[in-house]
Design an enzyme around this catalytic site. Structure first.
Site, PDB file in Angstrom:
ATOM      1  N   SER A 109      -8.018  18.285  39.615  1.00  7.65           N
ATOM      2  CA  SER A 109      -7.474  19.302  40.537  1.00  7.65           C
ATOM      3  C   SER A 109      -8.516  19.706  41.580  1.00  7.65           C
ATOM      4  CB  SER A 109      -7.017  20.523  39.743  1.00  7.65           C
ATOM      5  OG  SER A 109      -8.131  21.070  39.058  1.00  7.65           O
ATOM      6  N   GLU A 110      -9.766  19.306  41.385  1.00  6.09           N
ATOM      7  CA  GLU A 110     -10.831  19.604  42.355  1.00  6.09           C
ATOM      8  C   GLU A 110     -10.931  18.543  43.448  1.00  6.09           C
ATOM      9  OE1 GLU A 110     -12.156  22.331  42.646  1.00  6.09           O
ATOM     10  OE2 GLU A 110     -13.146  23.097  40.854  1.00  6.09           O
ATOM     11  N   HIS A 133     -19.879  29.343  40.502  1.00  5.02           N
ATOM     12  CA  HIS A 133     -19.170  28.143  40.072  1.00  5.02           C
ATOM     13  C   HIS A 133     -20.126  27.001  39.712  1.00  5.02           C
ATOM     14  CE1 HIS A 133     -15.765  25.037  41.098  1.00  5.02           C
ATOM     15  NE2 HIS A 133     -16.450  24.722  40.018  1.00  5.02           N
ATOM     16  N   HIS A 173     -19.562  16.399  41.451  1.00  9.88           N
ATOM     17  CA  HIS A 173     -19.518  17.852  41.257  1.00  9.88           C
ATOM     18  C   HIS A 173     -19.766  18.178  39.784  1.00  9.88           C
ATOM     19  CE1 HIS A 173     -18.263  21.904  40.716  1.00  9.88           C
ATOM     20  NE2 HIS A 173     -17.165  21.561  40.081  1.00  9.88           N
ATOM     21  N   HIS A 214     -21.774  21.400  36.893  1.00 13.99           N
ATOM     22  CA  HIS A 214     -22.259  22.776  36.691  1.00 13.99           C
ATOM     23  C   HIS A 214     -23.636  22.720  36.026  1.00 13.99           C
ATOM     24  CE1 HIS A 214     -17.662  23.689  36.086  1.00 13.99           C
ATOM     25  NE2 HIS A 214     -17.937  23.408  37.345  1.00 13.99           N
ATOM     26  N   GLY A 259     -16.536  19.400  35.788  1.00 12.32           N
ATOM     27  CA  GLY A 259     -17.049  18.450  36.771  1.00 12.32           C
ATOM     28  C   GLY A 259     -16.061  17.381  37.181  1.00 12.32           C
ATOM     29  N   ASN A 260     -16.380  16.692  38.245  1.00  8.97           N
ATOM     30  CA  ASN A 260     -15.575  15.560  38.687  1.00  8.97           C
ATOM     31  C   ASN A 260     -16.387  14.687  39.632  1.00  8.97           C
ATOM     32  OD1 ASN A 260     -14.894  17.453  41.089  1.00  8.97           O
ATOM     33  ND2 ASN A 260     -13.945  18.416  39.308  1.00  8.97           N
TER      34      ASN A 260
HETATM   35 ZN   LIG Z   1     -16.386  22.965  38.793  1.00  5.39          ZN
END
Ligand SMILES: [Zn+2]
Length: 272
Positions: free
Chosen positions: A74-75, A157, A94, A96, A29-30
């Site tokens: 990196s996202e 994802h 973001h 999951h 996540g981010n």
């Molecule tokens: Zn992800």
């Protein structure tokens, strides 16, 4: 506009919630906040969201270029795409979350009219095509859906939600996850009953008058909107890529009476 000090505090708080609610595990996540026109505050790579501290966060420009010695996730390109497409969005979350991600793994959108409050506050959550994380495959697949939706599923994802501030983004992610969970549980009880067309029309009228969602949400990628008298106006119309429009209604049974079946078969026979 939120100041940087409060934004750092808020990201750490939301990160902890994401982890405690099992929306992320390990370093998944981010999260980011748009600090102003030109700066983004974002979570770092390879860090558990439940164990972040304020000084770990990165500040970048709108192209993702670091403005301090800290690196961003990196996202980040996913977040930058959303900020570019949606100037009204000031935060992106973001994760999951397991039930929402189960839909994304099963190839299903969260787009059935099963809960009145979800129609009021979130609308439909489309499934976007798979793209390798942190590449432009992912952002290209998401792009057509960003304008008219406030949360998206990414095939195989996870999920992303966004809003005018970080709490709104988090709440939308939570609504997505809760809806997915209820949809899955309802299958164990014999399946969900969809709201009828008239009820959907009333809810859409209420959500626009109350300002929960604007008229552009009429142009979301949900099958049920086409079955109502609700129309999408030209300005917000988007032609969504077809493979990503797979609906959770896919695979549902069609039943015909004996007479209808005979009629259909004889029509087919006549065509031959
Ligand atoms: Zn992800």
């Amino acid at each position: 506009m939120i100041d940087e000090k409060n934004a750092r505090k808020l990201i750490v708080e939301v990160g902890r919630l994401l982890y405690e609610r099992s929306y992320v595990v390990a370093s998944d996540g981010n999260v980011s906040i748009r600090l102003d026109e030109n700066r983004i505050l974002a979570t770092p790579p390879m860090t558990c969201k439940g164990r972040m501290s304020e000084e770990m966060l990165a500040v970048t420009d709108m192209d993702g270029k670091p403005l301090t010695d800290k690196k961003a996730s990196s996202e980040l390109p996913m977040h930058l795409l959303i900020y570019k497409e949606r100037p009204d969005v000031k935060a992106v979350c973001h994760a999951h979350p397991p039930h929402g991600t189960a839909f994304a793994v099963a190839g299903l959108a969260i787009d059935q009219p099963i809960l009145s409050e979800v129609i009021l506050t979130l609308g439909c959550v489309p499934l976007t095509d798979y793209g390798t994380p942190s590449t432009n495959e992912l952002t290209e697949a998401m792009k057509p859906f960003v304008a008219n939706h406030n949360a998206l599923l990414m095939a195989n994802h996870g999920a992303v939600a966004y809003g005018a501030d970080l709490w709104q983004a988090f709440d939308r992610l939570e609504t997505l996850e809760h809806t997915a969970k209820i949809a899955i549980l309802s299958r164990a009880l014999g399946g969900a009953t969809n709201l009828p067309k008239e009820a959907i029309e009333k809810l859409i009228d209420i959500r626009e008058r109350a300002g929960y969602l604007k008229a552009d949400a009429r142009c979301q990628a949900c099958g049920y909107l086409h079955e109502t008298g609700i129309t999408c106006d030209g300005e917000h119309k988007v032609s969504y890529p077809t493979p990503a429009r797979k609906s959770s209604a896919n695979g549902s049974k069609v039943s015909l009476s004996r007479e209808e079946l005979i009629e259909l078969l004889s029509e087919v026979a006549n065509l031959g």
